[in-house]
Design an enzyme around this catalytic site. Structure first.
Site, PDB file in Angstrom:
ATOM      1  CE  LYS A  22      -1.908   1.975   3.987  1.00 14.76           C
ATOM      2  NZ  LYS A  22      -1.765   3.395   4.142  1.00 14.76           N
ATOM      3  CG  ASN A  23       2.060   2.916   3.554  1.00 12.98           C
ATOM      4  OD1 ASN A  23       0.916   3.268   3.243  1.00 12.98           O
ATOM      5  ND2 ASN A  23       2.404   2.680   4.815  1.00 12.98           N
ATOM      6  NE  ARG A  93      -0.504  12.371   6.848  1.00  8.68           N
ATOM      7  CZ  ARG A  93      -0.810  13.557   7.346  1.00  8.68           C
ATOM      8  NH1 ARG A  93      -2.059  13.915   7.522  1.00  8.68           N
ATOM      9  NH2 ARG A  93       0.132  14.389   7.667  1.00  8.68           N
ATOM     10  CB  CYS A 117      -4.631   6.443  10.527  1.00 10.52           C
ATOM     11  SG  CYS A 117      -5.057   4.974   9.601  1.00 10.52           S
ATOM     12  NE  ARG A 122      -0.416  10.797   9.809  1.00 11.29           N
ATOM     13  CZ  ARG A 122      -0.755   9.732   9.080  1.00 11.29           C
ATOM     14  NH1 ARG A 122      -1.967   9.251   9.145  1.00 11.29           N
ATOM     15  NH2 ARG A 122       0.117   9.148   8.289  1.00 11.29           N
ATOM     16  N   PRO A 123       2.079  16.695  11.353  1.00 11.48           N
ATOM     17  CG  PRO A 123       3.894  17.510  12.593  1.00 11.48           C
ATOM     18  CD  PRO A 123       2.834  16.449  12.585  1.00 11.48           C
ATOM     19  CB  ILE A 124       3.101  18.399   5.975  1.00 16.04           C
ATOM     20  CG1 ILE A 124       2.271  19.689   5.982  1.00 16.04           C
ATOM     21  CG2 ILE A 124       2.192  17.196   5.926  1.00 16.04           C
ATOM     22  CD1 ILE A 124       1.682  20.017   4.628  1.00 16.04           C
ATOM     23  CG  ASP A 125       7.425  20.326  10.444  1.00 20.32           C
ATOM     24  OD1 ASP A 125       6.612  19.377  10.618  1.00 20.32           O
ATOM     25  OD2 ASP A 125       8.542  20.349  10.979  1.00 20.32           O
ATOM     26  CD  GLN A 126      11.251  18.380   9.346  1.00 24.19           C
ATOM     27  OE1 GLN A 126      12.394  18.331   8.890  1.00 24.19           O
ATOM     28  NE2 GLN A 126      10.876  19.303  10.222  1.00 24.19           N
ATOM     29  CG  ASP A 307       2.455   1.650   9.587  1.00 24.29           C
ATOM     30  OD1 ASP A 307       2.131   2.510  10.424  1.00 24.29           O
ATOM     31  OD2 ASP A 307       2.803   1.935   8.423  1.00 24.29           O
ATOM     32  NE  ARG A 399      -7.285   4.716   4.765  1.00 25.58           N
ATOM     33  CZ  ARG A 399      -6.407   5.002   5.725  1.00 25.58           C
ATOM     34  NH1 ARG A 399      -6.779   5.078   6.975  1.00 25.58           N
ATOM     35  NH2 ARG A 399      -5.145   5.252   5.436  1.00 25.58           N
TER      36      ARG A 399
HETATM   37  C1  EPZ Z   1       3.867   6.978   6.659  1.00 29.14           C
HETATM   38  O1  EPZ Z   1       3.189   8.092   7.200  1.00 29.14           O
HETATM   39  C2  EPZ Z   1       2.841   5.877   6.512  1.00 29.14           C
HETATM   40  N1  EPZ Z   1       1.775   6.353   5.618  1.00 29.14           N
HETATM   41  C3  EPZ Z   1       2.264   5.494   7.864  1.00 29.14           C
HETATM   42  O2  EPZ Z   1       1.471   4.340   7.660  1.00 29.14           O
HETATM   43  C4  EPZ Z   1       3.417   5.105   8.815  1.00 29.14           C
HETATM   44  O3  EPZ Z   1       2.902   4.917  10.110  1.00 29.14           O
HETATM   45  C5  EPZ Z   1       4.488   6.194   8.845  1.00 29.14           C
HETATM   46  O4  EPZ Z   1       4.917   6.521   7.506  1.00 29.14           O
HETATM   47  C6  EPZ Z   1       5.724   5.786   9.648  1.00 29.14           C
HETATM   48  O5  EPZ Z   1       6.271   4.629   9.107  1.00 29.14           O
HETATM   49  C7  EPZ Z   1       1.951   6.337   4.299  1.00 29.14           C
HETATM   50  O6  EPZ Z   1       2.971   5.916   3.787  1.00 29.14           O
HETATM   51  C8  EPZ Z   1       0.822   6.816   3.454  1.00 29.14           C
HETATM   52  P1  EPZ Z   1       6.173  10.085   8.779  1.00 29.14           P
HETATM   53  P2  EPZ Z   1       3.884   9.523   7.196  1.00 29.14           P
HETATM   54  O7  EPZ Z   1       6.279  11.346   8.005  1.00 29.14           O
HETATM   55  O8  EPZ Z   1       4.775   9.596   6.012  1.00 29.14           O
HETATM   56  C9  EPZ Z   1       6.627  13.367  12.315  1.00 29.14           C
HETATM   57  C10 EPZ Z   1      -0.377   2.934   7.851  1.00 29.14           C
HETATM   58  O9  EPZ Z   1      -0.931   2.386   8.825  1.00 29.14           O
HETATM   59  N2  EPZ Z   1       6.636  14.361  11.210  1.00 29.14           N
HETATM   60  O10 EPZ Z   1       7.237   9.057   8.615  1.00 29.14           O
HETATM   61  O11 EPZ Z   1       2.814  10.548   7.313  1.00 29.14           O
HETATM   62  C11 EPZ Z   1       5.257  12.690  12.457  1.00 29.14           C
HETATM   63  O12 EPZ Z   1       4.380  13.464  13.248  1.00 29.14           O
HETATM   64  C12 EPZ Z   1       0.055   4.381   7.932  1.00 29.14           C
HETATM   65  O13 EPZ Z   1      -0.174   2.368   6.761  1.00 29.14           O
HETATM   66  C13 EPZ Z   1       6.804  15.705  11.513  1.00 29.14           C
HETATM   67  O14 EPZ Z   1       6.905  16.109  12.674  1.00 29.14           O
HETATM   68  O15 EPZ Z   1       4.733   9.430   8.513  1.00 29.14           O
HETATM   69  C14 EPZ Z   1       5.649  11.362  13.079  1.00 29.14           C
HETATM   70  O16 EPZ Z   1       5.796  11.510  14.456  1.00 29.14           O
HETATM   71  C15 EPZ Z   1      -0.345   5.044   9.197  1.00 29.14           C
HETATM   72  N3  EPZ Z   1       6.833  16.597  10.459  1.00 29.14           N
HETATM   73  C16 EPZ Z   1       7.019  11.055  12.458  1.00 29.14           C
HETATM   74  O17 EPZ Z   1       7.517  12.320  11.988  1.00 29.14           O
HETATM   75  C17 EPZ Z   1       6.726  16.200   9.160  1.00 29.14           C
HETATM   76  O18 EPZ Z   1       6.766  17.057   8.257  1.00 29.14           O
HETATM   77  C18 EPZ Z   1       7.019  10.065  11.292  1.00 29.14           C
HETATM   78  O19 EPZ Z   1       6.041  10.464  10.332  1.00 29.14           O
HETATM   79  C19 EPZ Z   1       6.557  14.837   8.874  1.00 29.14           C
HETATM   80  C20 EPZ Z   1       6.515  13.935   9.924  1.00 29.14           C
END
Ligand code: EPZ
Length: 430
Positions: A22-23, A93, A117, A122-126, A307, A399
């Site tokens: 999926k991802n 997402r 979910c 779930r910020p996107i600042d990075q 996950d 999903r």
């Molecule tokens: C991906 O989410 C997956 N989703 C999630 O899977 C998975 O839990 C996650 O990666 C971690 O492996 C998809 O691929 C669609 P991250 P993502 O950016 O990319 C923080 C599932 O069940 N962060 O790696 O959104 C964030 O808050 C789903 O299949 C920031 O602070 O996760 C978290 O604590 C659920 N700022 C950590 O980083 C940012 O700009 C990791 O998030 C981005 C992230």
């Protein structure tokens, strides 16, 4: 309202074939926006998140042709509409990957803030930091992420991620493949789907080096061309069925996997007394004896995946002794715990730590799937429990899991989808 009804207590026997990841799929499909020509994508999982992202691309004007159950041809050569539909994008997402892809291709993107979910903030600042380092102006207004490159084409940038982020790593990669010059992502995520996206883009003519390590270098190219690519098997789907065998007992061959991607899950199951045999593209999982307690901390790959946290919790509910589970990625991923308690589990949560005192048996109950993986964990608990479990809100599960009921029924589980009138469902909630 549809639910899963599970009569638990039956060990699982037989084989299960794993679908595409999926991802990876939800990033590779939007990546087709960067390509001039037809991308044939194989091993696509039939799940609702994929249907949604394909629908969004179609709304943007992509020509999408279904070749067979798991293969589609996507041609984005003639994209005419760059307005991403709000109602579709906010459900998923992965719609944030449209920002990187549209910005890379057209120097302009307006994408509704993504859904997905509820796992705490779930910020996107990075992601934004990455786009800005490549010369984009980015702001969030009226529920939209608006990004624009003044000169029309991004330039290579240097990005250090403050935390390991899967989404930011992939999004910056998408934006950078057609940029002018070299982009470097430091402290990049290393998940198998990062490598899969890089392999897809490279096979279409991109120049990405280092995917799978914590430094990724992307040298921008002028154009990507069409080609054929097959998505990797889903690590988490495989892990979920491994956990199901661990909880319910039995002997199941889980096929079409990359065993290396499962090492982090296998290691924990082995500590818990489960027998896992690695074959070339399959793992055989067996459990007949007791489940031993263990501690688990979730971390970015190659650590134990967040996950898989709810699913491993389901197994630990039945272990001999007390286990400590620590969530190392998300702020809030224990919303499912009350549902486990309905089934007789003993769990205490304090912040990011859950202490699970194993019980000798769980008992079936009506439970709620709070999100995708929590829903999968409810199914696992139901398979191991005595009596009948009904899991509602199964749209969360659908999903991300293709044909979960069929795959589990195929190994002897007593599970089926039932439909209850909405009035009955409301009465139960009230
Ligand atoms: C991906 O989410 C997956 N989703 C999630 O899977 C998975 O839990 C996650 O990666 C971690 O492996 C998809 O691929 C669609 P991250 P993502 O950016 O990319 C923080 C599932 O069940 N962060 O790696 O959104 C964030 O808050 C789903 O299949 C920031 O602070 O996760 C978290 O604590 C659920 N700022 C950590 O980083 C940012 O700009 C990791 O998030 C981005 C992230």
């Amino acid at each position: 309202m549809t639910k899963y009804r599970i009569r638990g207590g039956k060990p699982l026997h037989g084989s299960i074939t794993i679908s595409g990841a999926k991802n990876a799929a939800v990033a590779i499909i939007p990546a087709a926006l960067l390509v001039d020509g037809v991308c044939r994508i194989e091993n696509i999982p039939q799940i609702s998140d994929v249907t949604l992202i394909l629908q969004i691309l179609q709304e943007l004007g992509a020509d999408i042709r279904t070749v067979n159950r798991t293969t589609v041809d996507i041609d984005c050569s003639h994209i005419r509409n760059r307005q991403v539909p709000y109602e579709l994008a906010r459900k998923i997402r992965a719609s944030y990957y449209l920002v990187g892809a549209l910005l890379g291709r057209f120097g302009w993107a307006e994408v509704p803030l993504p859904g997905g979910c509820d796992l705490g903030g779930r910020p996107i600042d990075q992601h934004v930091k990455g786009f800005v380092s490549m010369g984009a102006d980015v702001d969030v207004r009226s529920g939209l992420i608006c990004a624009k490159v003044p000169g029309g084409r991004l330039s290579g940038g240097q990005v250090y991620l403050d935390m390991v982020s899967v989404g930011a790593t992939m999004n910056i990669m998408l934006a950078a493949v057609l940029a002018d010059g070299m982009t470097v992502i430091e402290n990049a995520a290393k998940e198998p789907h990062i490598v899969d996206l890089a392999n897809f883009l490279n096979s279409m003519g991109a120049n990405i080096m280092g995917a799978g390590t914590d430094v990724i270098k992307i040298r921008g190219v002028k154009q990507l061309r069409g080609g054929t690519y097959s998505i990797i098997p889903d690590q988490i789907e495989a892990g979920t069925y491994m956990a199901a065998v661990a909880a319910a007992g039995g002997d199941v061959l889980i096929q079409n996997v990359i065993p290396k991607h499962l090492d982090c899950i296998t290691a924990k199951l082995v500590e818990m007394g489960v027998d896992v045999e690695e074959l070339d593209d399959a793992v055989r999982v067996r459990r007949s004896g007791p489940i031993s307690r263990t501690n688990v901390k979730t971390m970015p790959y190659p650590g134990f995946p967040t996950d898989m946290q709810p699913q491993i919790a389901a197994v630990l509910c039945l272990a001999n002794g007390t286990s400590v589970l620590t969530e190392g990625v998300w702020d809030s991923r224990y919303r499912y715990v009350d549902e486990f308690r309905r089934m007789g589990a003993h769990i205490q949560v304090d912040g990011k730590v859950a202490v699970i005192e194993g019980v000798s048996a769980l008992t079936g109950a009506p439970v709620h799937a709070c999100d995708l993986r929590a829903g999968a964990a409810m199914v696992i608990a139901g398979l191991a429990a005595q009596g009948v479990t009904e899991v509602d809100a199964i749209y969360h599960i659908e999903r991300g899991y293709e044909n979960l009921v069929g795959k589990l029924a195929g190994v002897g589980a007593d599970i089926r989808t039932i439909t209850v009138p909405d009035e009955d469902a409301k009465a139960q909630v009230g």
